[in-house]
Write a protein that holds these residues in place. Structure first.
Motif, mmCIF file in Angstrom:
data_model
loop_
_atom_site.group_PDB
_atom_site.id
_atom_site.type_symbol
_atom_site.label_atom_id
_atom_site.label_comp_id
_atom_site.label_asym_id
_atom_site.label_seq_id
_atom_site.Cartn_x
_atom_site.Cartn_y
_atom_site.Cartn_z
ATOM 1 N N LEU A 90 0.802 -1.220 0.000
ATOM 2 C CA LEU A 90 0.000 0.000 0.000
ATOM 3 C C LEU A 90 0.839 1.275 0.000
ATOM 4 O O LEU A 90 0.297 2.362 0.202
ATOM 5 C CB LEU A 90 -0.936 0.002 1.218
ATOM 6 C CG LEU A 90 -1.979 -1.111 1.247
ATOM 7 C CD1 LEU A 90 -2.722 -1.121 2.571
ATOM 8 C CD2 LEU A 90 -2.945 -0.980 0.087
ATOM 9 N N HIS A 91 2.149 1.158 -0.242
ATOM 10 C CA HIS A 91 2.998 2.353 -0.301
ATOM 11 C C HIS A 91 2.471 3.312 -1.363
ATOM 12 O O HIS A 91 2.126 2.897 -2.471
ATOM 13 C CB HIS A 91 4.444 1.981 -0.661
ATOM 14 C CG HIS A 91 5.233 1.483 0.486
ATOM 15 N ND1 HIS A 91 5.512 0.150 0.667
ATOM 16 C CD2 HIS A 91 5.808 2.134 1.522
ATOM 17 C CE1 HIS A 91 6.235 0.004 1.760
ATOM 18 N NE2 HIS A 91 6.422 1.188 2.300
ATOM 19 N N THR A 96 -8.188 6.665 1.109
ATOM 20 C CA THR A 96 -9.336 6.204 0.330
ATOM 21 C C THR A 96 -8.929 5.108 -0.641
ATOM 22 O O THR A 96 -9.595 4.083 -0.745
ATOM 23 C CB THR A 96 -9.970 7.387 -0.440
ATOM 24 O OG1 THR A 96 -10.276 8.422 0.500
ATOM 25 C CG2 THR A 96 -11.220 6.967 -1.173
ATOM 26 N N GLN A 97 -7.824 5.332 -1.346
ATOM 27 C CA GLN A 97 -7.336 4.329 -2.299
ATOM 28 C C GLN A 97 -6.938 3.048 -1.573
ATOM 29 O O GLN A 97 -7.231 1.944 -2.029
ATOM 30 C CB GLN A 97 -6.125 4.861 -3.055
ATOM 31 C CG GLN A 97 -6.419 5.990 -4.002
ATOM 32 C CD GLN A 97 -5.136 6.652 -4.514
ATOM 33 O OE1 GLN A 97 -4.075 6.579 -3.881
ATOM 34 N NE2 GLN A 97 -5.246 7.312 -5.657
ATOM 35 N N ALA A 98 -6.259 3.199 -0.431
ATOM 36 C CA ALA A 98 -5.784 2.034 0.321
ATOM 37 C C ALA A 98 -6.956 1.217 0.853
ATOM 38 O O ALA A 98 -6.935 -0.023 0.799
ATOM 39 C CB ALA A 98 -4.887 2.480 1.470
ATOM 40 N N HIS A 99 -7.984 1.873 1.373
ATOM 41 C CA HIS A 99 -9.146 1.163 1.904
ATOM 42 C C HIS A 99 -9.814 0.341 0.803
ATOM 43 O O HIS A 99 -10.105 -0.842 0.985
ATOM 44 C CB HIS A 99 -10.136 2.160 2.504
ATOM 45 C CG HIS A 99 -11.301 1.513 3.165
ATOM 46 N ND1 HIS A 99 -12.441 1.179 2.478
ATOM 47 C CD2 HIS A 99 -11.496 1.119 4.454
ATOM 48 C CE1 HIS A 99 -13.306 0.611 3.309
ATOM 49 N NE2 HIS A 99 -12.757 0.568 4.517
ATOM 50 N N ALA A 100 -10.047 0.963 -0.354
ATOM 51 C CA ALA A 100 -10.691 0.273 -1.474
ATOM 52 C C ALA A 100 -9.814 -0.878 -1.981
ATOM 53 O O ALA A 100 -10.315 -1.976 -2.243
ATOM 54 C CB ALA A 100 -10.984 1.258 -2.602
ATOM 55 N N ALA A 101 -8.499 -0.634 -2.100
ATOM 56 C CA ALA A 101 -7.587 -1.671 -2.586
ATOM 57 C C ALA A 101 -7.520 -2.843 -1.613
ATOM 58 O O ALA A 101 -7.496 -4.006 -2.032
ATOM 59 C CB ALA A 101 -6.190 -1.081 -2.799
ATOM 60 N N LEU A 118 0.101 -11.078 3.138
ATOM 61 C CA LEU A 118 0.965 -10.050 3.705
ATOM 62 C C LEU A 118 0.495 -8.705 3.163
ATOM 63 O O LEU A 118 0.395 -8.511 1.956
ATOM 64 C CB LEU A 118 2.425 -10.290 3.309
ATOM 65 C CG LEU A 118 3.437 -9.289 3.851
ATOM 66 C CD1 LEU A 118 3.611 -9.484 5.360
ATOM 67 C CD2 LEU A 118 4.771 -9.438 3.153
ATOM 68 N N VAL A 119 0.177 -7.783 4.067
ATOM 69 C CA VAL A 119 -0.240 -6.435 3.679
ATOM 70 C C VAL A 119 0.829 -5.475 4.171
ATOM 71 O O VAL A 119 1.056 -5.340 5.370
ATOM 72 C CB VAL A 119 -1.614 -6.072 4.282
ATOM 73 C CG1 VAL A 119 -1.986 -4.638 3.941
ATOM 74 C CG2 VAL A 119 -2.688 -7.041 3.802
ATOM 75 N N VAL A 120 1.504 -4.827 3.234
ATOM 76 C CA VAL A 120 2.578 -3.888 3.555
ATOM 77 C C VAL A 120 1.991 -2.492 3.613
ATOM 78 O O VAL A 120 1.450 -1.993 2.622
ATOM 79 C CB VAL A 120 3.712 -3.960 2.510
ATOM 80 C CG1 VAL A 120 4.817 -2.976 2.842
ATOM 81 C CG2 VAL A 120 4.259 -5.375 2.402
ATOM 82 N N LEU A 141 -1.323 4.950 7.262
ATOM 83 C CA LEU A 141 -1.816 3.627 6.864
ATOM 84 C C LEU A 141 -1.403 2.561 7.876
ATOM 85 O O LEU A 141 -2.147 1.613 8.112
ATOM 86 C CB LEU A 141 -1.316 3.254 5.466
ATOM 87 C CG LEU A 141 -1.886 4.086 4.324
ATOM 88 C CD1 LEU A 141 -1.338 3.621 2.985
ATOM 89 C CD2 LEU A 141 -3.396 4.066 4.325
ATOM 90 N N LYS A 142 -0.247 2.743 8.493
ATOM 91 C CA LYS A 142 0.195 1.807 9.528
ATOM 92 C C LYS A 142 -0.808 1.789 10.678
ATOM 93 O O LYS A 142 -1.082 0.751 11.268
ATOM 94 C CB LYS A 142 1.581 2.203 10.035
ATOM 95 C CG LYS A 142 2.116 1.319 11.133
ATOM 96 C CD LYS A 142 3.389 1.897 11.685
ATOM 97 C CE LYS A 142 4.006 1.089 12.784
ATOM 98 N NZ LYS A 142 3.105 0.565 13.767
#
Length: 182
Positions: A90-91, A96-101, A118-120, A141-142
Protein backbone atom coordinates in the motif's frame (compact mmCIF):
# COMPACT_ATOMS: atom_id res chain seq x y z
CA UNK A 1 -0.53 -9.89 52.82
CA UNK A 2 -0.94 -6.39 51.46
CA UNK A 3 -3.48 -4.04 52.83
CA UNK A 4 -6.01 -2.53 50.44
CA UNK A 5 -6.34 1.20 50.44
CA UNK A 6 -9.71 2.87 50.40
CA UNK A 7 -10.84 4.93 47.43
CA UNK A 8 -10.51 8.67 47.54
CA UNK A 9 -13.64 10.79 47.19
CA UNK A 10 -12.75 11.53 43.57
CA UNK A 11 -12.17 7.83 42.79
CA UNK A 12 -15.43 6.86 44.55
CA UNK A 13 -17.33 9.48 42.52
CA UNK A 14 -15.79 8.21 39.28
CA UNK A 15 -16.59 4.60 40.17
CA UNK A 16 -20.19 5.45 41.07
CA UNK A 17 -20.60 7.20 37.71
CA UNK A 18 -19.28 4.17 35.85
CA UNK A 19 -21.43 1.77 37.87
CA UNK A 20 -24.57 3.81 37.09
CA UNK A 21 -23.79 3.77 33.37
CA UNK A 22 -23.43 -0.01 33.13
CA UNK A 23 -26.35 -1.89 31.66
CA UNK A 24 -26.61 -5.56 32.77
CA UNK A 25 -26.49 -8.25 30.12
CA UNK A 26 -29.94 -9.60 29.20
CA UNK A 27 -29.10 -13.16 30.18
CA UNK A 28 -27.77 -12.00 33.55
CA UNK A 29 -31.19 -10.74 34.64
CA UNK A 30 -32.80 -13.38 36.78
CA UNK A 31 -36.26 -13.06 38.22
CA UNK A 32 -36.16 -13.76 41.90
CA UNK A 33 -38.93 -15.51 43.73
CA UNK A 34 -40.10 -14.14 47.00
CA UNK A 35 -39.69 -16.63 49.83
CA UNK A 36 -42.98 -18.23 50.80
CA UNK A 37 -44.64 -16.97 53.95
CA UNK A 38 -44.27 -19.25 56.91
CA UNK A 39 -47.27 -21.19 58.07
CA UNK A 40 -49.87 -23.46 56.56
CA UNK A 41 -51.78 -22.69 53.44
CA UNK A 42 -49.13 -20.35 52.05
CA UNK A 43 -48.77 -20.68 48.33
CA UNK A 44 -45.31 -20.39 46.79
CA UNK A 45 -44.85 -17.27 44.74
CA UNK A 46 -43.34 -17.93 41.35
CA UNK A 47 -41.21 -15.53 39.41
CA UNK A 48 -42.97 -13.63 36.65
CA UNK A 49 -42.34 -15.04 33.21
CA UNK A 50 -41.22 -12.67 30.50
CA UNK A 51 -43.67 -12.47 27.65
CA UNK A 52 -42.44 -13.91 24.37
CA UNK A 53 -41.86 -11.20 21.79
CA UNK A 54 -42.85 -12.32 18.34
CA UNK A 55 -42.90 -8.84 16.86
CA UNK A 56 -39.22 -8.14 17.56
CA UNK A 57 -37.18 -7.84 14.36
CA UNK A 58 -34.46 -10.40 13.84
CA UNK A 59 -31.13 -8.91 14.78
CA UNK A 60 -28.59 -8.73 11.96
CA UNK A 61 -25.96 -11.44 12.04
CA UNK A 62 -22.97 -10.28 14.05
CA UNK A 63 -19.62 -10.45 12.30
CA UNK A 64 -17.33 -13.18 13.63
CA UNK A 65 -14.77 -12.06 16.22
CA UNK A 66 -11.12 -11.51 15.36
CA UNK A 67 -8.55 -13.90 16.75
CA UNK A 68 -4.81 -13.18 16.76
CA UNK A 69 -2.53 -15.55 14.89
CA UNK A 70 -1.29 -18.18 17.25
CA UNK A 71 2.39 -18.07 18.11
CA UNK A 72 3.28 -21.26 16.20
CA UNK A 73 1.57 -20.16 12.98
CA UNK A 74 3.28 -16.75 13.11
CA UNK A 75 6.64 -18.47 13.65
CA UNK A 76 6.05 -20.83 10.70
CA UNK A 77 5.11 -17.90 8.44
CA UNK A 78 8.12 -15.85 9.59
CA UNK A 79 10.51 -18.74 8.94
CA UNK A 80 9.02 -19.51 5.53
CA UNK A 81 7.61 -22.94 6.48
CA UNK A 82 4.06 -21.61 6.00
CA UNK A 83 3.71 -19.82 2.65
CA UNK A 84 2.43 -16.29 2.23
CA UNK A 85 -0.12 -16.86 -0.51
CA UNK A 86 -0.77 -13.23 -1.50
CA UNK A 87 0.83 -9.80 -0.99
CA UNK A 88 -0.44 -6.24 -1.17
CA UNK A 89 1.83 -3.19 -0.97
CA UNK A 90 0.00 0.00 0.00
CA UNK A 91 3.00 2.35 -0.30
CA UNK A 92 1.99 5.61 -1.97
CA UNK A 93 -1.76 5.07 -1.58
CA UNK A 94 -4.07 7.65 -0.07
CA UNK A 95 -6.38 6.44 2.71
CA UNK A 96 -9.34 6.20 0.33
CA UNK A 97 -7.34 4.33 -2.30
CA UNK A 98 -5.78 2.03 0.32
CA UNK A 99 -9.15 1.16 1.90
CA UNK A 100 -10.69 0.27 -1.47
CA UNK A 101 -7.59 -1.67 -2.59
CA UNK A 102 -7.44 -3.60 0.69
CA UNK A 103 -11.10 -4.60 0.49
CA UNK A 104 -10.77 -5.67 -3.16
CA UNK A 105 -7.55 -7.57 -2.42
CA UNK A 106 -8.98 -9.47 0.57
CA UNK A 107 -12.18 -10.39 -1.29
CA UNK A 108 -10.17 -11.74 -4.23
CA UNK A 109 -7.71 -13.52 -1.93
CA UNK A 110 -10.56 -15.21 -0.06
CA UNK A 111 -12.14 -16.29 -3.36
CA UNK A 112 -8.76 -17.71 -4.43
CA UNK A 113 -8.49 -19.77 -1.22
CA UNK A 114 -5.61 -17.77 0.27
CA UNK A 115 -4.84 -18.68 3.88
CA UNK A 116 -2.16 -16.10 4.79
CA UNK A 117 -1.65 -12.72 3.11
CA UNK A 118 0.96 -10.05 3.71
CA UNK A 119 -0.24 -6.44 3.68
CA UNK A 120 2.58 -3.89 3.56
CA UNK A 121 1.56 -0.52 4.97
CA UNK A 122 4.97 1.05 5.46
CA UNK A 123 6.11 2.64 8.69
CA UNK A 124 5.51 6.21 7.58
CA UNK A 125 8.17 8.66 6.48
CA UNK A 126 6.95 11.86 8.05
CA UNK A 127 6.65 13.56 4.65
CA UNK A 128 2.93 14.19 5.20
CA UNK A 129 1.30 17.57 5.56
CA UNK A 130 2.20 19.61 8.61
CA UNK A 131 -0.32 19.27 11.39
CA UNK A 132 -1.45 22.03 13.75
CA UNK A 133 1.18 22.66 16.39
CA UNK A 134 4.05 21.79 14.07
CA UNK A 135 3.65 18.00 14.38
CA UNK A 136 3.97 15.91 11.22
CA UNK A 137 1.48 13.06 10.73
CA UNK A 138 3.43 9.82 10.29
CA UNK A 139 2.39 6.35 9.22
CA UNK A 140 -1.31 6.94 8.70
CA UNK A 141 -1.82 3.63 6.86
CA UNK A 142 0.19 1.81 9.53
CA UNK A 143 -2.37 3.04 12.05
CA UNK A 144 -5.48 2.81 9.87
CA UNK A 145 -5.17 -0.67 8.33
CA UNK A 146 -5.53 -2.53 11.68
CA UNK A 147 -8.58 -0.39 12.45
CA UNK A 148 -10.08 -1.19 9.05
CA UNK A 149 -9.41 -4.92 9.49
CA UNK A 150 -11.48 -4.76 12.69
CA UNK A 151 -14.50 -3.23 10.92
CA UNK A 152 -17.55 -5.42 10.21
CA UNK A 153 -17.06 -5.16 6.44
CA UNK A 154 -13.65 -6.86 6.77
CA UNK A 155 -14.48 -9.29 9.58
CA UNK A 156 -16.25 -11.68 7.22
CA UNK A 157 -12.95 -11.93 5.33
CA UNK A 158 -10.36 -11.86 8.13
CA UNK A 159 -9.74 -14.33 10.96
CA UNK A 160 -6.99 -12.23 12.52
CA UNK A 161 -3.82 -10.26 11.90
CA UNK A 162 -0.44 -9.57 13.51
CA UNK A 163 2.61 -7.42 12.84
CA UNK A 164 4.91 -9.18 10.40
CA UNK A 165 8.38 -10.52 11.16
CA UNK A 166 11.29 -8.17 10.50
CA UNK A 167 12.16 -10.12 7.34
CA UNK A 168 8.70 -9.41 5.92
CA UNK A 169 8.54 -5.73 6.83
CA UNK A 170 8.29 -5.80 10.63
CA UNK A 171 5.99 -3.13 12.01
CA UNK A 172 5.40 -1.78 8.51
CA UNK A 173 3.54 -4.93 7.43
CA UNK A 174 0.84 -7.28 8.69
CA UNK A 175 0.24 -11.00 8.37
CA UNK A 176 -3.48 -11.40 7.67
CA UNK A 177 -5.17 -14.76 8.12
CA UNK A 178 -8.21 -15.11 5.89
CA UNK A 179 -11.48 -16.93 6.47
CA UNK A 180 -12.45 -19.69 4.08
CA UNK A 181 -14.97 -18.67 1.43
CA UNK A 182 -18.47 -20.03 1.97
Amino acid sequence: MTRRRSLSDEERELWDGIARAIKPLPHAKKATAEPPASGHGAEPVSAPRPAARHDAPASPKKPPPLAPLDRRLKKRVASGREPIDARLDLHGFTQTQAHAALLRFLRQAQADGVKIALVVTGKGTGKGADRPGGAVERGILKRQVPIWLSLPEFRSLVVGFEDAHLGHGGQGALYVRLRRAR
